[in-house]
Design an enzyme around this catalytic site. Structure first.
Site, short mmCIF file in Angstrom:
data_model
loop_
_atom_site.label_atom_id
_atom_site.label_comp_id
_atom_site.label_asym_id
_atom_site.label_seq_id
_atom_site.Cartn_x
_atom_site.Cartn_y
_atom_site.Cartn_z
N GLU A 168 24.79 14.37 -26.94
CA GLU A 168 25.39 13.36 -26.07
C GLU A 168 25.99 12.17 -26.82
OE1 GLU A 168 22.50 11.00 -23.80
OE2 GLU A 168 20.94 12.39 -24.43
N HIS A 221 13.19 12.85 -21.78
CA HIS A 221 13.14 12.60 -23.22
C HIS A 221 11.85 13.28 -23.66
CE1 HIS A 221 15.78 8.78 -22.67
NE2 HIS A 221 16.44 9.90 -22.48
N TYR A 268 31.45 3.15 -26.78
CA TYR A 268 31.40 2.09 -25.78
C TYR A 268 32.03 0.84 -26.39
CZ TYR A 268 27.79 5.48 -24.67
OH TYR A 268 27.12 6.66 -24.45
N ASP A 321 19.98 17.26 -17.71
CA ASP A 321 20.46 15.93 -18.10
C ASP A 321 21.91 16.07 -18.55
OD1 ASP A 321 20.82 13.40 -19.14
OD2 ASP A 321 19.33 13.58 -20.73
N ARG A 327 30.79 8.90 -22.49
CA ARG A 327 29.72 9.73 -23.05
C ARG A 327 29.92 11.14 -22.49
NH1 ARG A 327 25.87 6.78 -21.99
NH2 ARG A 327 24.88 7.55 -20.09
N GLU A 338 27.67 14.72 -22.35
CA GLU A 338 26.32 15.22 -22.64
C GLU A 338 26.11 16.61 -22.10
OE1 GLU A 338 23.13 13.01 -20.68
OE2 GLU A 338 21.70 13.76 -22.16
N ASP A 351 0.81 -1.22 0.00
CA ASP A 351 0.00 0.00 0.00
C ASP A 351 0.85 1.27 0.00
OD1 ASP A 351 1.02 -0.38 2.48
OD2 ASP A 351 -0.79 0.21 3.58
N ASP A 380 26.02 10.14 -15.37
CA ASP A 380 24.90 10.72 -16.13
C ASP A 380 23.83 11.03 -15.10
OD1 ASP A 380 22.75 11.33 -17.74
OD2 ASP A 380 23.02 9.62 -19.11
N HIS A 413 18.09 14.33 -27.80
CA HIS A 413 16.65 14.29 -27.57
C HIS A 413 16.22 15.65 -27.07
CE1 HIS A 413 17.43 13.88 -23.21
NE2 HIS A 413 18.34 12.97 -23.52
N HIS A 446 23.32 4.53 -29.67
CA HIS A 446 22.18 5.43 -29.39
C HIS A 446 22.30 6.68 -30.25
CE1 HIS A 446 24.65 8.14 -26.82
NE2 HIS A 446 25.20 7.05 -26.34
N HIS A 450 22.16 2.19 -19.55
CA HIS A 450 21.31 2.57 -18.42
C HIS A 450 21.72 1.83 -17.14
CE1 HIS A 450 17.99 3.98 -21.38
NE2 HIS A 450 18.97 4.85 -21.25
N1 GLY Z 1 19.97 10.11 -18.93
C1 GLY Z 1 19.19 9.74 -20.03
C2 GLY Z 1 19.72 10.31 -21.25
O1 GLY Z 1 20.79 10.82 -21.27
O2 GLY Z 1 19.07 10.32 -22.25
MN MN Z 2 20.09 12.57 -22.41
MN MN Z 3 21.73 11.69 -19.70
#
Ligand code: GLY
Ligand code: MN
Ligand code: MN
Length: 436
Positions: free
Chosen positions: A380, A357, A384, A267, A408, A410, A35, A256, A350, A346, A239
């Protein structure tokens, strides 16, 4: 955000739906276990149009209605329930505080809704967020269709309301940008602290805790998404959220993490050597990603397609991979054949806003959405070298010296009238600045 800003948004939407009626449903609550529920977070479209942040609510926009153009259905005040779960706005205050022409208890939805649909020529609604509520909408729609011949009015089609709202949400106004700048500022502080405090021997979750401590300390709602603190080969999991490994000497640390402030998100990703010095392989790969990222940012300007930064990043990354022998062949052909994909799986950007996103048109290629001032997007790129991954067909075996490195970088970038502004420039990314 002032109530007149929400009103302007509703006005803009109503001018687009003319004689239609639009219905928006609040986000459902989500169970954590038994609950206990997760903290409530309003549906972004619902919040964008109303600022109202309680569950079990419905907002109706009926521009053609003679008396009520903005109608709210909300949970009524209930002192016994409020003792347990916090104060409810209630029907009277919903009208006063949120600018509704009329507000009703949610229990009266079925009875009151038809009067706002009967004269509409279209129904605007987004299926796919709250399935049980979809049935309610379909029941009303069907019953109106059945009586349509008798009445001669009523909706004769359902359109997706969120397509219109998404386009509106793409362009951020001053107030939204102020909130985003604050979300960025807090995340920048957190990343800078992490850059100073991440040393071999510490655990990833310690760094996560310090980052998220700053988020709450500065008044952010919390992380914008589960923070990723990935050392060594963990960075090859896009992720990765376990964050439970001990950081080793010679590891890179990929962080990240961003926060939500007043519902708007930041982000940011940075990758740096925890002992203060890149290994030669780490440095080579890092410089390729950094170059790709910087050149992709150069492509962010009004008139360019949403795709332009991605295309540029792909070129620089592919050229770099050829130079170090992880790919071989003609650059254009490698890009066309997506041979970079084992190392870069990727996309580069975005939209960013109320959702991390964020919604908005994502057409690629020739139909790519054209950038305009007020858009905010991430840039970004990454590389890898995933353990056990196979190279693409006709491509060289992967030299073990590269394996397990994940990088990465970003940034959050605002399109301005003559180019762009890197909102997240406060976290260093040059080699000399991330080395110690
Ligand atoms: N942290 C999610 C992205 O970079 O899209
Ligand atoms: Mn991102
Ligand atoms: Mn990110």
């Amino acid at each position: 955000m002032t109530s007149s800003e929400y009103q302007q948004r509703r006005q803009q939407l109503m001018s687009k739906i003319a004689n239609g009626t639009a219905i928006f449903r609040s986000a459902p609550t989500a169970v954590m276990h038994n609950d206990v529920e997760y903290n409530y977070r309003q549906d972004s479209d619902f919040f964008y149009l109303t600022g109202f942040n309680e569950p079990q609510a419905v907002a109706v926009l009926a521009p053609h209605h003679p008396e009520h153009r903005f109608i709210l259905f909300v949970q009524p005040k209930d002192p016994e329930k409020e003792v347990w779960n916090g104060y409810l706005c209630g029907v009277d205050a919903a009208k006063e505080l949120y600018g509704a022409d009329v507000a009703y208890p949610i229990t009266e939805l079925n009875e009151k809704l038809p009067q706002y649909l009967e004269k509409a020529d279209r129904l605007y609604y987004h299926f796919g967020r709250d399935r049980s509520f979809n049935d309610t909408i379909l029941r009303h729609y069907q019953s109106l269709l059945r009586t349509y011949p008798k009445r001669g009015t009523g909706p004769v089609g359902i359109e997706d309301a969120s397509l219109i709202v998404s386009t509106m949400r793409l362009v951020k106004n001053k107030t939204e940008l102020n909130l985003m700048r604050r979300a960025v500022e807090i995340a920048v502080e957190a990343h800078n602290k992490a850059l100073q405090n991440s040393t071999p021997g510490r655990y990833e979750y310690e760094i996560q805790a310090e980052i998220e401590h700053i988020f709450r300390l500065r008044g952010a709602m919390g992380p914008a998404y589960p923070s990723i603190v990935a050392s060594g080969k963990n960075a090859c999991v896009l992720h990765y959220v376990e964050n439970n490994s001990q950081i080793q000497d010679n590891d890179l640390l990929l962080i990240d993490a961003g926060c939500a402030y007043g519902y708007y998100n930041s982000d940011i990703t940075r990758t740096f050597p925890v002992n203060g010095k890149f290994t030669p392989e780490q440095k080579i790969l890092y410089e390729i990603v950094l170059e790709a990222q910087k050149q992709a940012i150069e492509e962010v300007k009004p008139g360019n397609g949403f795709d332009a930064p991605h295309k540029k990043a792909l070129r620089i990354l592919t050229e770099g991979l050829v130079e170090i022998g992880l790919l071989k062949g003609d650059i254009d052909k490698l890009i066309e054949g997506e041979k970079y994909k084992p190392f870069y799986m990727h996309r580069t950007s975005h939209w960013l806003g109320l959702d991390v996103h964020d919604v908005g048109v994502y057409q690629h290629g020739e139909n790519s959405h054209i950038l305009q001032a007020g858009h905010v997007l991430t840039i970004e790129p990454g590389l890898y070298i995933v353990p056990n991954i196979k190279p693409a067909e006709d491509q060289p075996e992967i030299d073990p010296r590269w394996v397990g490195i994940g990088i990465r970088i970003e940034d959050d970038v605002l399109v301005t009238s003559d180019g762009c502004e890197v909102l997240t420039a406060g976290v260093p990314k040059e080699v000399k600045d991330v080395e110690r």
